[in-house]
Design an enzyme around this catalytic site. Structure first.
Site, PDB file in Angstrom:
ATOM      1  N   GLY A   1       4.300  38.895  62.239  1.00 19.62           N
ATOM      2  CA  GLY A   1       5.588  38.905  61.556  1.00 19.62           C
ATOM      3  C   GLY A   1       5.542  39.836  60.370  1.00 19.62           C
ATOM      4  O   GLY A   1       4.481  40.325  59.974  1.00 19.62           O
ATOM      5  N   HIS A   2       6.708  40.089  59.808  1.00 22.02           N
ATOM      6  CA  HIS A   2       6.818  40.885  58.593  1.00 22.02           C
ATOM      7  C   HIS A   2       7.808  40.207  57.656  1.00 22.02           C
ATOM      8  O   HIS A   2       8.467  39.228  58.022  1.00 22.02           O
ATOM      9  CB  HIS A   2       7.260  42.312  58.910  1.00 22.02           C
TER      10      HIS A   2
ATOM     11  N   ASP B   1       7.107  39.485  50.852  1.00 26.52           N
ATOM     12  CA  ASP B   1       5.778  39.988  50.514  1.00 26.52           C
ATOM     13  C   ASP B   1       5.399  39.736  49.062  1.00 26.52           C
ATOM     14  O   ASP B   1       4.307  39.224  48.773  1.00 26.52           O
ATOM     15  CB  ASP B   1       5.690  41.489  50.789  1.00 26.52           C
TER      16      ASP B   1
ATOM     17  N   ASP C   1     -19.219  45.343  55.947  1.00 24.88           N
ATOM     18  CA  ASP C   1     -18.979  45.062  57.361  1.00 24.88           C
ATOM     19  C   ASP C   1     -19.047  43.559  57.604  1.00 24.88           C
ATOM     20  O   ASP C   1     -20.133  42.980  57.723  1.00 24.88           O
ATOM     21  CB  ASP C   1     -20.016  45.790  58.217  1.00 24.88           C
TER      22      ASP C   1
ATOM     23  N   ILE D   1      10.761  40.725  56.758  1.00 28.36           N
ATOM     24  CA  ILE D   1      12.110  40.480  57.273  1.00 28.36           C
ATOM     25  C   ILE D   1      12.156  39.235  58.158  1.00 28.36           C
ATOM     26  O   ILE D   1      13.157  38.506  58.176  1.00 28.36           O
ATOM     27  CB  ILE D   1      12.625  41.726  58.040  1.00 28.36           C
TER      28      ILE D   1
END
Length: 373
Positions: free
Chosen positions: A130-131, A161, A65, A133
């Site tokens: 964002g990703h 990625d 944690d 693409i």
């Protein structure tokens, strides 16, 4: 810890903060070559069942944690014993948690702190979501992918990625480890997927600006040329044709028994040439064409599914795929000839943290508090 790690990175300890795609991929690349990788996940995400994700192979895992002061203190104890941290949060999150680069360098100046983001640690887009693409779009890469006259087509999430992200981060870790041998100091790595995607296309930026690379889908290597494309066979399967050089083209044409073809060096003839090739490839099944081209320099290969690829004779001969944890998966790459076989076992929970600087009594207290899984 994982006992008996072997390989060029044996003895290197990596703390990998749990994340998606690029972070785990970077950790996998390091673990594949002997690094001892400890994945730090949320408390509720860890169990005694092995993790079956291929990118967790060869790792160990704990739940911690990091929103509690005791969890942060425990993470700093782990960082004291580590060589590398892989962090995958948005800029500023690690600092707010108290585990940013300055926080950890205060307890371990030799620590290499690898930061994996899409946009990087600075710039106007840095704080936004964002990703893959999005990152390859901003880098200019996506504009080049697709067929002529069609919209840009993203290649799954390989370029941002994995190639531009996780692989570049692993490369940065190796650079920092190498430099640390000279300086004794750790480094902060700002690995941004938008940067990584751009550098992968360095040659093509030069081509566009130099005028020898045209609009998408019209060039030699992007399906514009009929001698570098895929073709359907009689059974609805596909062949990949890469007969670019004249000698390979001549071999392919001879084996196909074709005569009177349009001039392949005349771009105006490419549509007619593609039509002739497409018609001929549809006359036989993929297996029949494989037999025609077997052992030749025609540069024609079957387009295999991911289920078929592990059983191809060449992949079998090289051991390109391995079985681990009941799963068929790509073997580690690149290969270091003579290096020992890597540990590809599924990740399991690490119960004894003493080698990482947390003794049994402290670990038991953290577990009782719910801070450590």
């Amino acid at each position: 810890m994982t006992e008996g790690r072997q390989g060029p990175l044996a003895g290197v300890r990596v703390l990998e903060l749990a994340g998606l795609a690029p972070g785990p991929f970077a950790g996998m690349m390091l673990a594949d070559h002997g690094a001892e990788v400890l994945r730090v996940d949320r408390v509720g995400a860890v169990s005694d069942r092995p993790r079956t994700d291929v990118m967790d192979r060869g790792k160990r895992t704990i739940g911690l944690d990091l929103k509690s002061p005791d969890g942060v203190a425990a993470f700093k104890d782990l960082a004291r014993a580590a060589d590398v941290v892989i962090e995958v949060f948005r800029p500023g999150v690690a600092e707010r948690l108290g585990i940013g680069p300055d926080d950890l360098h205060a307890v371990n100046e030799r620590l290499i702190y690898g930061r994996m983001t899409g946009w990087g640690q600075d710039g106007p887009l840095a704080p936004t979501a964002g990703h893959d693409i999005d990152y390859i779009a901003i880098s200019g890469v996506l504009s080049m992918l697709g067929r002529e006259g069609d919209k840009p087509t993203p290649p799954i999430n390989i370029l941002g990625d994995f190639a531009g992200g996780g692989l570049m981060l692993a490369y940065g870790v190796l650079l920092a480890l190498f430099e640390r041998e000279r300086t004794g100091q750790g480094k902060v790595i700002d690995a941004a997927m938008v940067d990584g995607a751009a550098i992968l296309f360095a040659m093509f930026y030069q081509g566009v600006r130099g005028g020898f690379w045209g609009p998408r889908g019209t060039n030699l290597l992007d399906t514009g040329a009929p001698m570098y494309d895929t073709y359907e066979t009689a059974d609805g399967q596909y062949l990949a044709v890469g007969a670019l050089e004249p000698q390979f083209w001549d071999t392919m044409v001879r084996l196909m028994g074709l005569t009177g073809l349009p001039d392949r060096d005349d771009r105006a003839q490419w549509p007619a040439l593609r039509e002739r090739l497409a018609a001929e490839f549809r006359t036989r099944t993929r297996a029949e064409w494989e037999a025609v081209f077997d052992g030749s320099d025609a540069c024609v290969s079957p387009v295999l599914s991911m289920a078929e690829a592990p059983d191809h004779p060449h992949n079998v001969a090289r051991g390109a795929f391995v079985e681990s944890g009941g799963l068929s998966q790509p073997a580690p790459a690149p290969r270091l000839v003579g290096a020992p076989a890597p540990d590809l076992s599924p990740a399991t929970r690490l119960a004894d943290l003493s080698a990482w600087g947390i003794n049994a009594e402290a670990a038991a207290k953290l577990r009782a508090q719910g801070v450590l899984a």
